[in-house]
Design a protein around this motif. Structure first.
Motif, PDB file in Angstrom:
ATOM      1  N   ASP A  13      -2.399   9.263  -6.703  1.00 52.41           N
ATOM      2  CA  ASP A  13      -2.622  10.393  -7.608  1.00 52.41           C
ATOM      3  C   ASP A  13      -3.083   9.990  -9.011  1.00 52.41           C
ATOM      4  O   ASP A  13      -2.941  10.759  -9.943  1.00 52.41           O
ATOM      5  CB  ASP A  13      -1.347  11.245  -7.707  1.00 52.41           C
ATOM      6  CG  ASP A  13      -0.157  10.487  -8.260  1.00 52.41           C
ATOM      7  OD1 ASP A  13      -0.132   9.240  -8.164  1.00 52.41           O
ATOM      8  OD2 ASP A  13       0.768  11.132  -8.782  1.00 52.41           O
ATOM      9  N   HIS A  14      -3.649   8.786  -9.144  1.00 50.63           N
ATOM     10  CA  HIS A  14      -4.061   8.320 -10.476  1.00 50.63           C
ATOM     11  C   HIS A  14      -5.458   7.719 -10.456  1.00 50.63           C
ATOM     12  O   HIS A  14      -5.650   6.556 -10.818  1.00 50.63           O
ATOM     13  CB  HIS A  14      -3.061   7.296 -11.027  1.00 50.63           C
ATOM     14  CG  HIS A  14      -1.778   7.902 -11.490  1.00 50.63           C
ATOM     15  ND1 HIS A  14      -1.638   8.510 -12.708  1.00 50.63           N
ATOM     16  CD2 HIS A  14      -0.581   8.026 -10.885  1.00 50.63           C
ATOM     17  CE1 HIS A  14      -0.405   8.964 -12.851  1.00 50.63           C
ATOM     18  NE2 HIS A  14       0.261   8.684 -11.744  1.00 50.63           N
ATOM     19  N   GLY A  15      -6.442   8.477 -10.040  1.00 46.97           N
ATOM     20  CA  GLY A  15      -7.831   8.034 -10.138  1.00 46.97           C
ATOM     21  C   GLY A  15      -8.248   7.031  -9.079  1.00 46.97           C
ATOM     22  O   GLY A  15      -7.501   6.718  -8.150  1.00 46.97           O
ATOM     23  N   GLU A  16      -9.462   6.551  -9.246  1.00 46.34           N
ATOM     24  CA  GLU A  16     -10.079   5.673  -8.249  1.00 46.34           C
ATOM     25  C   GLU A  16      -9.567   4.234  -8.335  1.00 46.34           C
ATOM     26  O   GLU A  16      -9.250   3.621  -7.337  1.00 46.34           O
ATOM     27  CB  GLU A  16     -11.594   5.696  -8.439  1.00 46.34           C
ATOM     28  CG  GLU A  16     -12.345   4.959  -7.363  1.00 46.34           C
ATOM     29  CD  GLU A  16     -13.843   5.120  -7.508  1.00 46.34           C
ATOM     30  OE1 GLU A  16     -14.551   4.209  -7.066  1.00 46.34           O
ATOM     31  OE2 GLU A  16     -14.293   6.140  -8.058  1.00 46.34           O
ATOM     32  N   SER A  17      -9.501   3.663  -9.534  1.00 47.43           N
ATOM     33  CA  SER A  17      -9.060   2.284  -9.692  1.00 47.43           C
ATOM     34  C   SER A  17      -7.534   2.208  -9.672  1.00 47.43           C
ATOM     35  O   SER A  17      -6.852   2.996 -10.327  1.00 47.43           O
ATOM     36  CB  SER A  17      -9.578   1.704 -11.004  1.00 47.43           C
ATOM     37  OG  SER A  17      -9.090   0.384 -11.177  1.00 47.43           O
ATOM     38  N   LYS A  18      -7.008   1.258  -8.929  1.00 53.18           N
ATOM     39  CA  LYS A  18      -5.550   1.106  -8.789  1.00 53.18           C
ATOM     40  C   LYS A  18      -5.037  -0.183  -9.418  1.00 53.18           C
ATOM     41  O   LYS A  18      -3.841  -0.439  -9.423  1.00 53.18           O
ATOM     42  CB  LYS A  18      -5.149   1.108  -7.312  1.00 53.18           C
ATOM     43  CG  LYS A  18      -5.701   2.270  -6.502  1.00 53.18           C
ATOM     44  CD  LYS A  18      -5.215   3.598  -7.016  1.00 53.18           C
ATOM     45  CE  LYS A  18      -5.771   4.723  -6.153  1.00 53.18           C
ATOM     46  NZ  LYS A  18      -5.603   6.015  -6.744  1.00 53.18           N
ATOM     47  N   SER A  19      -5.914  -1.024  -9.964  1.00 56.11           N
ATOM     48  CA  SER A  19      -5.513  -2.357 -10.411  1.00 56.11           C
ATOM     49  C   SER A  19      -4.425  -2.332 -11.481  1.00 56.11           C
ATOM     50  O   SER A  19      -3.541  -3.190 -11.490  1.00 56.11           O
ATOM     51  CB  SER A  19      -6.715  -3.164 -10.893  1.00 56.11           C
ATOM     52  OG  SER A  19      -7.310  -2.546 -12.020  1.00 56.11           O
ATOM     53  N   ASN A  70       3.348  10.206  -8.642  1.00 56.05           N
ATOM     54  CA  ASN A  70       3.981  11.237  -7.830  1.00 56.05           C
ATOM     55  C   ASN A  70       3.743  11.047  -6.337  1.00 56.05           C
ATOM     56  O   ASN A  70       4.477  11.608  -5.520  1.00 56.05           O
ATOM     57  CB  ASN A  70       3.483  12.617  -8.248  1.00 56.05           C
ATOM     58  CG  ASN A  70       3.900  12.956  -9.656  1.00 56.05           C
ATOM     59  OD1 ASN A  70       5.043  12.735 -10.036  1.00 56.05           O
ATOM     60  ND2 ASN A  70       2.983  13.456 -10.446  1.00 56.05           N
ATOM     61  N   ARG A  71       2.702  10.301  -5.985  1.00 58.00           N
ATOM     62  CA  ARG A  71       2.413  10.041  -4.580  1.00 58.00           C
ATOM     63  C   ARG A  71       2.032   8.583  -4.437  1.00 58.00           C
ATOM     64  O   ARG A  71       1.108   8.091  -5.083  1.00 58.00           O
ATOM     65  CB  ARG A  71       1.277  10.941  -4.092  1.00 58.00           C
ATOM     66  CG  ARG A  71       1.096  10.857  -2.595  1.00 58.00           C
ATOM     67  CD  ARG A  71       0.160  11.942  -2.108  1.00 58.00           C
ATOM     68  NE  ARG A  71       0.146  11.938  -0.649  1.00 58.00           N
ATOM     69  CZ  ARG A  71      -0.586  12.738   0.079  1.00 58.00           C
ATOM     70  NH1 ARG A  71      -1.353  13.635  -0.508  1.00 58.00           N
ATOM     71  NH2 ARG A  71      -0.550  12.685   1.390  1.00 58.00           N
ATOM     72  N   VAL A  72       2.755   7.874  -3.571  1.00 56.81           N
ATOM     73  CA  VAL A  72       2.562   6.434  -3.380  1.00 56.81           C
ATOM     74  C   VAL A  72       2.279   6.163  -1.907  1.00 56.81           C
ATOM     75  O   VAL A  72       2.963   6.691  -1.027  1.00 56.81           O
ATOM     76  CB  VAL A  72       3.815   5.648  -3.838  1.00 56.81           C
ATOM     77  CG1 VAL A  72       3.697   4.175  -3.493  1.00 56.81           C
ATOM     78  CG2 VAL A  72       4.040   5.846  -5.333  1.00 56.81           C
ATOM     79  N   TYR A  73       1.265   5.336  -1.657  1.00 59.66           N
ATOM     80  CA  TYR A  73       0.934   4.899  -0.311  1.00 59.66           C
ATOM     81  C   TYR A  73       1.424   3.459  -0.170  1.00 59.66           C
ATOM     82  O   TYR A  73       1.220   2.641  -1.065  1.00 59.66           O
ATOM     83  CB  TYR A  73      -0.585   4.951  -0.089  1.00 59.66           C
ATOM     84  CG  TYR A  73      -0.999   4.497   1.267  1.00 59.66           C
ATOM     85  CD1 TYR A  73      -1.014   5.379   2.343  1.00 59.66           C
ATOM     86  CD2 TYR A  73      -1.381   3.185   1.496  1.00 59.66           C
ATOM     87  CE1 TYR A  73      -1.393   4.966   3.612  1.00 59.66           C
ATOM     88  CE2 TYR A  73      -1.761   2.765   2.757  1.00 59.66           C
ATOM     89  CZ  TYR A  73      -1.771   3.646   3.803  1.00 59.66           C
ATOM     90  OH  TYR A  73      -2.144   3.229   5.055  1.00 59.66           O
ATOM     91  N   ALA A  74       2.072   3.158   0.941  1.00 55.17           N
ATOM     92  CA  ALA A  74       2.565   1.799   1.163  1.00 55.17           C
ATOM     93  C   ALA A  74       2.449   1.425   2.625  1.00 55.17           C
ATOM     94  O   ALA A  74       2.677   2.258   3.506  1.00 55.17           O
ATOM     95  CB  ALA A  74       4.018   1.682   0.711  1.00 55.17           C
TER      96      ALA A  74
END
Length: 104
Positions: A13-19, A70-74
């Motif tokens: 839930d926080h944009g395209e870049s995850k770094s 708020n949403r995490v993928y693992a």
């Protein structure tokens, strides 16, 4: 005992870049003192027990929770073997014994 954990964890839930978020997770893993290897798609961590691996994964989630994710993928994959240790190194050495040096 050796528990190898291959883990990928990031917010969706926080944009395209995850770094930025992944860096905070890696910082926690680095501070944990466990042997780890960062790869482009996941991080591999070696612990002595399953509870240590699961506890570390929980702490990684807490880092993202504190960053207002708020949403995490693992994804988590385990390779658990009794009576062995230092398998992050020995598994690679075993392959190299068959075919020579490999790219890490």
């Amino acid at each position: 005992m050796s528990v190898l954990l291959e883990m990928s964890m990031f917010p969706t839930d926080h944009g395209e870049s995850k770094s930025k978020y992944v860096a905070e997770v890696i910082n926690l893993i680095r501070a944990s003192g466990y042997t780890y290897q960062l790869t482009p798609m996941a991080t591999i961590i070696e612990t002595k027990t399953m509870s240590e691996a699961l506890n570390l994964a929980g702490k990684c989630y807490e880092v993202l929770e504190e960053l207002d994710c708020n949403r995490v993928y693992a994804t988590l994959k385990f390779d658990i073997r009794k009576g062995h240790e230092n398998r992050m190194k020995s598994k690679i050495e075993s392959i190299q014994n068959h075919i020579g040096k490999v790219s890490l």
